[in-house]
Design a protein around this motif. Sequence first.
Motif, PDB file in Angstrom:
ATOM      1  N   GLY A  51      51.855  10.496  39.582  1.00 48.16           N
ATOM      2  CA  GLY A  51      51.948   9.281  40.390  1.00 48.16           C
ATOM      3  C   GLY A  51      50.962   8.197  40.031  1.00 48.16           C
ATOM      4  O   GLY A  51      50.939   7.134  40.664  1.00 48.16           O
ATOM      5  N   GLY A  52      50.120   8.426  39.011  1.00 49.35           N
ATOM      6  CA  GLY A  52      49.118   7.428  38.634  1.00 49.35           C
ATOM      7  C   GLY A  52      47.996   7.308  39.646  1.00 49.35           C
ATOM      8  O   GLY A  52      47.437   6.222  39.826  1.00 49.35           O
ATOM      9  N   HIS A  53      47.637   8.416  40.303  1.00 51.91           N
ATOM     10  CA  HIS A  53      46.636   8.394  41.372  1.00 51.91           C
ATOM     11  C   HIS A  53      45.224   8.638  40.837  1.00 51.91           C
ATOM     12  O   HIS A  53      45.034   9.356  39.853  1.00 51.91           O
ATOM     13  CB  HIS A  53      46.963   9.473  42.411  1.00 51.91           C
ATOM     14  N   ASN A  54      44.254   8.057  41.520  1.00 47.94           N
ATOM     15  CA  ASN A  54      42.844   8.295  41.198  1.00 47.94           C
ATOM     16  C   ASN A  54      42.414   9.636  41.777  1.00 47.94           C
ATOM     17  O   ASN A  54      42.886  10.044  42.842  1.00 47.94           O
ATOM     18  CB  ASN A  54      41.974   7.179  41.771  1.00 47.94           C
ATOM     19  N   ILE A  55      41.496  10.305  41.085  1.00 47.68           N
ATOM     20  CA  ILE A  55      41.093  11.642  41.515  1.00 47.68           C
ATOM     21  C   ILE A  55      39.591  11.827  41.325  1.00 47.68           C
ATOM     22  O   ILE A  55      39.010  11.301  40.374  1.00 47.68           O
ATOM     23  CB  ILE A  55      41.874  12.725  40.723  1.00 47.68           C
ATOM     24  N   ALA A  56      38.972  12.541  42.261  1.00 51.50           N
ATOM     25  CA  ALA A  56      37.556  12.889  42.172  1.00 51.50           C
ATOM     26  C   ALA A  56      37.421  14.399  42.281  1.00 51.50           C
ATOM     27  O   ALA A  56      38.042  15.026  43.153  1.00 51.50           O
ATOM     28  CB  ALA A  56      36.753  12.203  43.278  1.00 51.50           C
ATOM     29  N   MET A  57      36.617  14.986  41.406  1.00 43.75           N
ATOM     30  CA  MET A  57      36.375  16.427  41.426  1.00 43.75           C
ATOM     31  C   MET A  57      34.892  16.664  41.698  1.00 43.75           C
ATOM     32  O   MET A  57      34.038  16.056  41.044  1.00 43.75           O
ATOM     33  CB  MET A  57      36.780  17.056  40.086  1.00 43.75           C
ATOM     34  N   TYR A  58      34.602  17.529  42.647  1.00 39.11           N
ATOM     35  CA  TYR A  58      33.213  17.802  43.002  1.00 39.11           C
ATOM     36  C   TYR A  58      32.982  19.309  43.046  1.00 39.11           C
ATOM     37  O   TYR A  58      33.887  20.093  43.338  1.00 39.11           O
ATOM     38  CB  TYR A  58      32.844  17.158  44.341  1.00 39.11           C
ATOM     39  N   PHE A  63      29.358  10.796  38.760  1.00 37.02           N
ATOM     40  CA  PHE A  63      29.737   9.544  39.420  1.00 37.02           C
ATOM     41  C   PHE A  63      28.621   8.939  40.288  1.00 37.02           C
ATOM     42  O   PHE A  63      28.314   7.749  40.165  1.00 37.02           O
ATOM     43  CB  PHE A  63      31.003   9.789  40.239  1.00 37.02           C
ATOM     44  N   PRO A  64      27.969   9.709  41.166  1.00 40.27           N
ATOM     45  CA  PRO A  64      26.926   9.103  41.997  1.00 40.27           C
ATOM     46  C   PRO A  64      25.685   8.661  41.221  1.00 40.27           C
ATOM     47  O   PRO A  64      24.847   7.946  41.766  1.00 40.27           O
ATOM     48  CB  PRO A  64      26.574  10.219  42.996  1.00 40.27           C
ATOM     49  N   GLU A  65      25.548   9.115  39.961  1.00 31.44           N
ATOM     50  CA  GLU A  65      24.396   8.717  39.162  1.00 31.44           C
ATOM     51  C   GLU A  65      24.530   7.298  38.627  1.00 31.44           C
ATOM     52  O   GLU A  65      23.552   6.704  38.155  1.00 31.44           O
ATOM     53  CB  GLU A  65      24.185   9.692  38.000  1.00 31.44           C
ATOM     54  N   PHE A  66      25.747   6.736  38.664  1.00 32.77           N
ATOM     55  CA  PHE A  66      25.920   5.345  38.278  1.00 32.77           C
ATOM     56  C   PHE A  66      25.204   4.452  39.286  1.00 32.77           C
ATOM     57  O   PHE A  66      25.071   4.801  40.460  1.00 32.77           O
ATOM     58  CB  PHE A  66      27.407   4.971  38.230  1.00 32.77           C
ATOM     59  N   ASP A  67      24.749   3.315  38.820  1.00 29.83           N
ATOM     60  CA  ASP A  67      24.112   2.349  39.710  1.00 29.83           C
ATOM     61  C   ASP A  67      25.084   1.957  40.818  1.00 29.83           C
ATOM     62  O   ASP A  67      26.283   1.796  40.578  1.00 29.83           O
ATOM     63  CB  ASP A  67      23.681   1.118  38.910  1.00 29.83           C
ATOM     64  N   LYS A  68      24.563   1.812  42.036  1.00 30.00           N
ATOM     65  CA  LYS A  68      25.434   1.502  43.174  1.00 30.00           C
ATOM     66  C   LYS A  68      26.216   0.208  42.958  1.00 30.00           C
ATOM     67  O   LYS A  68      27.381   0.092  43.343  1.00 30.00           O
ATOM     68  CB  LYS A  68      24.597   1.396  44.456  1.00 30.00           C
ATOM     69  N   LYS A  69      25.585  -0.770  42.316  1.00 28.68           N
ATOM     70  CA  LYS A  69      26.270  -2.024  42.024  1.00 28.68           C
ATOM     71  C   LYS A  69      27.463  -1.793  41.098  1.00 28.68           C
ATOM     72  O   LYS A  69      28.514  -2.422  41.252  1.00 28.68           O
ATOM     73  CB  LYS A  69      25.273  -3.009  41.385  1.00 28.68           C
ATOM     74  N   VAL A  70      27.310  -0.878  40.143  1.00 29.49           N
ATOM     75  CA  VAL A  70      28.387  -0.557  39.214  1.00 29.49           C
ATOM     76  C   VAL A  70      29.546   0.115  39.955  1.00 29.49           C
ATOM     77  O   VAL A  70      30.717  -0.220  39.747  1.00 29.49           O
ATOM     78  CB  VAL A  70      27.870   0.355  38.081  1.00 29.49           C
ATOM     79  N   ILE A  71      29.213   1.054  40.833  1.00 32.23           N
ATOM     80  CA  ILE A  71      30.252   1.763  41.590  1.00 32.23           C
ATOM     81  C   ILE A  71      31.029   0.792  42.480  1.00 32.23           C
ATOM     82  O   ILE A  71      32.261   0.812  42.534  1.00 32.23           O
ATOM     83  CB  ILE A  71      29.627   2.899  42.432  1.00 32.23           C
ATOM     84  N   ALA A 115      36.785  10.830  38.537  1.00 33.69           N
ATOM     85  CA  ALA A 115      35.349  10.916  38.817  1.00 33.69           C
ATOM     86  C   ALA A 115      34.958  12.379  38.967  1.00 33.69           C
ATOM     87  O   ALA A 115      35.691  13.174  39.555  1.00 33.69           O
ATOM     88  CB  ALA A 115      35.008  10.137  40.083  1.00 33.69           C
ATOM     89  N   ALA A 116      33.816  12.729  38.404  1.00 36.73           N
ATOM     90  CA  ALA A 116      33.288  14.090  38.536  1.00 36.73           C
ATOM     91  C   ALA A 116      31.869  14.000  39.068  1.00 36.73           C
ATOM     92  O   ALA A 116      31.108  13.113  38.673  1.00 36.73           O
ATOM     93  CB  ALA A 116      33.305  14.812  37.190  1.00 36.73           C
ATOM     94  N   MET A 117      31.530  14.908  39.982  1.00 41.17           N
ATOM     95  CA  MET A 117      30.211  14.822  40.611  1.00 41.17           C
ATOM     96  C   MET A 117      29.770  16.179  41.146  1.00 41.17           C
ATOM     97  O   MET A 117      30.580  17.093  41.354  1.00 41.17           O
ATOM     98  CB  MET A 117      30.255  13.811  41.760  1.00 41.17           C
TER      99      MET A 117
END
Length: 521
Positions: free
Chosen positions: A224-231, A318-326, A357-359
């Motif tokens: 479906g072209g969906h965004n996904i996060a794995m933690y 993912f959370p290690e990216f700068d908050k402004k970038v996220i 995203a992986a975190m």
Amino acid sequence: MSFAKIFSAQSTLLKAQIIDVEIDLSSGLHQFSIVGLPDKGVEESRDRVSSAIKNSGFTSPKQENKKIIVALAPADVKKEGPAFDVAIALAYLMASEEIIFNPKERLFLGELSLDGELRPIQGVLPLTRTAKEKGFKEIYVPKQNATEAALIDGISVFAVSSLSELVSHLDETVKKKLGRRPKVTLVPEPKTIYKPERPEIMLDLSDIKGQENAKRALEIAAAGGHNIAMYGPPGTGKTMLAKAFAGLLPELSFEDMLEVTSIYSVAGQLKNQPIIVEPPVRTPHHTASYVSLVGGGTNPKPGEVTLAHKGVLFLDEFPEFDKKVIEALRQPLEDRVVTISRAKASVQFPAHFILIAAMNPCPCGNWGSKDKRCICAPAHILRYQQKLSGPIMDRIDLWVEVPSVDHNKLSDTSSSGEKSSDIKTRVNAARILQQNRFKKAGRSIRTNAEMNTKDLSRDIILSEKLKEFFNLSAKRLDLSARAYHRVLKLARTIADLEGTEELKEHHLAEALQYRPKQKTI
């Protein structure tokens, strides 16, 4: 003749624009000037062109006591790069009556070396497309760019190695200037035949032990072209799963290939391949800056979100990216474009990608683990989790836990999971269902993730019983309006994977389980 006009072109952001190269020669003290908002690279073409003309057997502009004015039109568009060198050289030779030819419906691109050889330039593919749209019949490009340009049908592409070769092809009157060398006749390049076969996938989902829930979520995301996060804790396979995801995606259509290739050509990242046949995968490091991710600069350039267009953007840690970038991902995740505003202008770059995203659940990665003790202070865990705001979390459709894998399963070589090729077959079938549905409704979108509220009302009909179930579940999970709609899109994709048009309770139930759990995120 003291005046000549030749046609060239340049890439402006991700678009191409035809540039008129006009030259005027008049008597007087020697002067060689270029007007029309040239940058340093264009201004320096005076020396390149003069040396190339001299070393090609003609009289150098520097040897003439003439006032030479080169005008690049339209004058209000900033001219950048060395792509005008060939056009300027030809215009000078025409104005000085050293050559005669008809420049009508011909476009010239290329940088000149001091000895008259042509060097390759960036952005040839969009330049060739624009030339065809503007009615040009022939385009002359450096030999290294010819294969890329020949992807466009309907315009004759000529590969040129040197200025003397090009001049010899264009006009017979230069034969005496070139000594006894025979006249050169260039032949149009044959149309480049692209091969849609994708290279062998280095990592297959069947190579990854366990993690069946995550593999199922990746299948839904691809369909479906969906965004996904794995933690989950470190070393559980999140990065491997993300790398194997590209093998589930359908091949690009030819139009998409041209669009993606144009982006990479303008960005100078096409390398040695004439066309990109597979969805691009971008994996920027978590130290990446805001500008490198979304694009920008004094003269805006595309960033990673645009280079991932029609493909995958994988953000590990993912959370290690700068908050402004996220936070900068909000617009591209919602609108599939990124808008960059500067004092001079505001530009839009395409950014239609699938985010993976992986975190870890905390800085040390062991918070919530049954086997290992978390050594993070509560304040550090809270600060880590707060890097992801509610709006960003809402824009990610699937949140999947990737737990530790039992060691016995890791050492078991007798069993293997489902192959990526088998999953991809189901993904392709689901994509076809979606495209047929949208085509029937007169919509140009291709995946469920692109649906708006009108599409949801038309394509998703819930019975009263299902409405009651879904609304009660949404209230318990405290879903926002955006998350509410994203669950519906996800359920639609799950039903498409089953090949059914009717949405059922288990489709909604599975979609709801992919919302983030407050205790772990």
